[in-house]
Scaffold this motif. Structure first.
Motif, mmCIF file in Angstrom:
data_model
loop_
_atom_site.group_PDB
_atom_site.id
_atom_site.type_symbol
_atom_site.label_atom_id
_atom_site.label_comp_id
_atom_site.label_asym_id
_atom_site.label_seq_id
_atom_site.Cartn_x
_atom_site.Cartn_y
_atom_site.Cartn_z
ATOM 1 N N THR A 1 -3.213 -8.888 13.362
ATOM 2 C CA THR A 1 -2.246 -9.222 12.233
ATOM 3 C C THR A 1 -1.955 -10.615 12.476
ATOM 4 O O THR A 1 -1.946 -10.715 12.980
ATOM 5 C CB THR A 1 -0.884 -8.177 12.627
ATOM 6 N N LEU A 2 -2.267 -10.910 11.348
ATOM 7 C CA LEU A 2 -0.858 -12.281 10.871
ATOM 8 C C LEU A 2 0.771 -12.693 11.240
ATOM 9 O O LEU A 2 1.231 -11.833 10.229
ATOM 10 C CB LEU A 2 -1.596 -13.209 9.638
ATOM 11 N N PHE A 3 1.302 -13.571 11.758
ATOM 12 C CA PHE A 3 2.630 -13.512 11.672
ATOM 13 C C PHE A 3 2.679 -14.243 11.537
ATOM 14 O O PHE A 3 2.285 -15.184 12.452
ATOM 15 C CB PHE A 3 3.825 -12.186 13.197
ATOM 16 N N ALA A 4 4.021 -14.513 10.442
ATOM 17 C CA ALA A 4 3.969 -15.800 9.978
ATOM 18 C C ALA A 4 4.970 -16.092 9.392
ATOM 19 O O ALA A 4 6.014 -15.280 9.406
ATOM 20 C CB ALA A 4 2.897 -16.580 9.245
ATOM 21 N N ILE B 1 0.950 -9.684 7.799
ATOM 22 C CA ILE B 1 -0.150 -9.508 7.315
ATOM 23 C C ILE B 1 -1.263 -8.751 8.157
ATOM 24 O O ILE B 1 -2.085 -9.271 8.740
ATOM 25 C CB ILE B 1 -0.903 -10.787 6.412
ATOM 26 N N LEU B 2 -1.800 -7.151 7.644
ATOM 27 C CA LEU B 2 -2.458 -6.943 8.662
ATOM 28 C C LEU B 2 -4.095 -6.674 7.814
ATOM 29 O O LEU B 2 -4.333 -6.505 6.320
ATOM 30 C CB LEU B 2 -2.519 -5.709 8.644
ATOM 31 N N GLY C 1 -11.047 -4.131 7.467
ATOM 32 C CA GLY C 1 -12.115 -4.760 6.853
ATOM 33 C C GLY C 1 -11.446 -5.988 6.349
ATOM 34 O O GLY C 1 -11.862 -6.759 6.645
ATOM 35 N N ASN C 2 -12.154 -5.366 4.645
ATOM 36 C CA ASN C 2 -12.579 -6.902 4.574
ATOM 37 C C ASN C 2 -11.462 -7.673 3.366
ATOM 38 O O ASN C 2 -10.782 -8.060 2.632
ATOM 39 C CB ASN C 2 -13.492 -7.234 3.303
ATOM 40 N N GLU C 3 -10.447 -6.570 3.796
ATOM 41 C CA GLU C 3 -8.736 -6.401 2.968
ATOM 42 C C GLU C 3 -7.952 -6.990 3.707
ATOM 43 O O GLU C 3 -7.703 -6.954 4.880
ATOM 44 C CB GLU C 3 -8.897 -4.925 2.513
ATOM 45 N N PHE C 4 -6.463 -7.559 3.552
ATOM 46 C CA PHE C 4 -5.514 -8.331 3.852
ATOM 47 C C PHE C 4 -4.058 -7.706 3.742
ATOM 48 O O PHE C 4 -3.800 -7.510 1.822
ATOM 49 C CB PHE C 4 -5.500 -9.610 4.428
ATOM 50 N N ASN C 5 -3.644 -6.394 3.967
ATOM 51 C CA ASN C 5 -2.214 -6.036 3.445
ATOM 52 C C ASN C 5 -1.241 -6.311 3.975
ATOM 53 O O ASN C 5 -0.642 -6.819 4.634
ATOM 54 C CB ASN C 5 -1.903 -4.313 4.330
ATOM 55 N N GLU D 1 11.468 -1.542 14.637
ATOM 56 C CA GLU D 1 11.535 -0.947 13.923
ATOM 57 C C GLU D 1 10.107 -1.799 13.578
ATOM 58 O O GLU D 1 9.437 -2.475 13.594
ATOM 59 C CB GLU D 1 12.352 -2.225 11.845
ATOM 60 N N PRO D 2 9.159 -0.567 12.762
ATOM 61 C CA PRO D 2 7.944 -0.816 12.432
ATOM 62 C C PRO D 2 7.524 -1.362 11.003
ATOM 63 O O PRO D 2 8.481 -0.757 9.690
ATOM 64 C CB PRO D 2 7.009 0.933 12.637
ATOM 65 N N VAL D 3 6.264 -2.383 11.136
ATOM 66 C CA VAL D 3 6.235 -3.064 9.478
ATOM 67 C C VAL D 3 5.432 -2.458 8.556
ATOM 68 O O VAL D 3 4.029 -1.337 9.429
ATOM 69 C CB VAL D 3 5.621 -4.220 9.483
ATOM 70 N N ASP D 4 5.355 -1.867 7.575
ATOM 71 C CA ASP D 4 4.173 -0.625 7.488
ATOM 72 C C ASP D 4 3.281 -1.911 6.189
ATOM 73 O O ASP D 4 4.199 -2.233 5.443
ATOM 74 C CB ASP D 4 5.237 -0.274 5.877
#
Length: 158
Positions: free
Chosen positions: A88-91, A111-112, A115-119, A138-141
């Motif tokens: 996970t990218l935290f920025a 941004i999680l 695979g080849n996708e980032f959500n 609080e979780p990030v969805d």
């Protein structure tokens, strides 16, 4: 007793000012550092488009640029600075909106990589001392998201 209270207050103010200056210098340094790797991504949802450029730096930190063009809103144009923690990218996303380049906004993003996708995650954000953070506990969805980035070729502008 009053002098001790005044001293403590001044000491706390000095610490906050020092921390803020150090963070600004580090952000400027990261933006100017030459990346070892650059990748570009795009997310499209209905009439919204987000373009993201991610630069990986020597120390593993991440810098880059993100442009959000959302329907019925002026574009948000800005820079990201952060790091990967696991997958996970935290920025922090510092941006201006539309033609108003004098007012800078700053929001956290997560941004999680799957695979080849980032959500682009959704999470509760709180403000404390003028800074925005994801609410602790609080979780990030990352499942019910609009914006899923896919890899694209980077456009070179000179």
């Amino acid at each position: 007793m009053k002098k001790l209270g005044l001293f403590c207050f001044l000491l706390v103010c000095f610490v906050f000012i020092s921390c803020k200056k150090t963070k600004t210098i580090d952000a400027d340094k990261l933006q100017n550092e030459k990346p070892i790797n650059t990748n570009c991504y795009q997310a499209i949802y209905e009439k919204d488009t987000i373009n993201l450029e991610v630069n990986t730096l020597k120390d593993g930190k991440i810098s880059g640029e993100m442009v959000m063009k959302l329907e019925n809103m002026p574009p948000k144009i800005g820079k990201i600075i952060g790091e990967f923690r696991g997958d996970t990218l935290f920025a922090d996303y510092s941006f201006h909106q539309g033609a108003n380049e004098n007012k800078i906004f700053k929001n956290p993003i997560a941004i999680l990589k799957r695979g080849n996708e980032f959500n682009l995650g959704n999470g509760k954000i709180e403000n404390y001392l003028g800074a925005s953070y994801f609410v602790k506990g609080e979780p990030v969805d990352f499942d019910n998201v609009k914006y899923k980035f896919t890899s694209i070729d980077c456009v070179v502008t000179e």
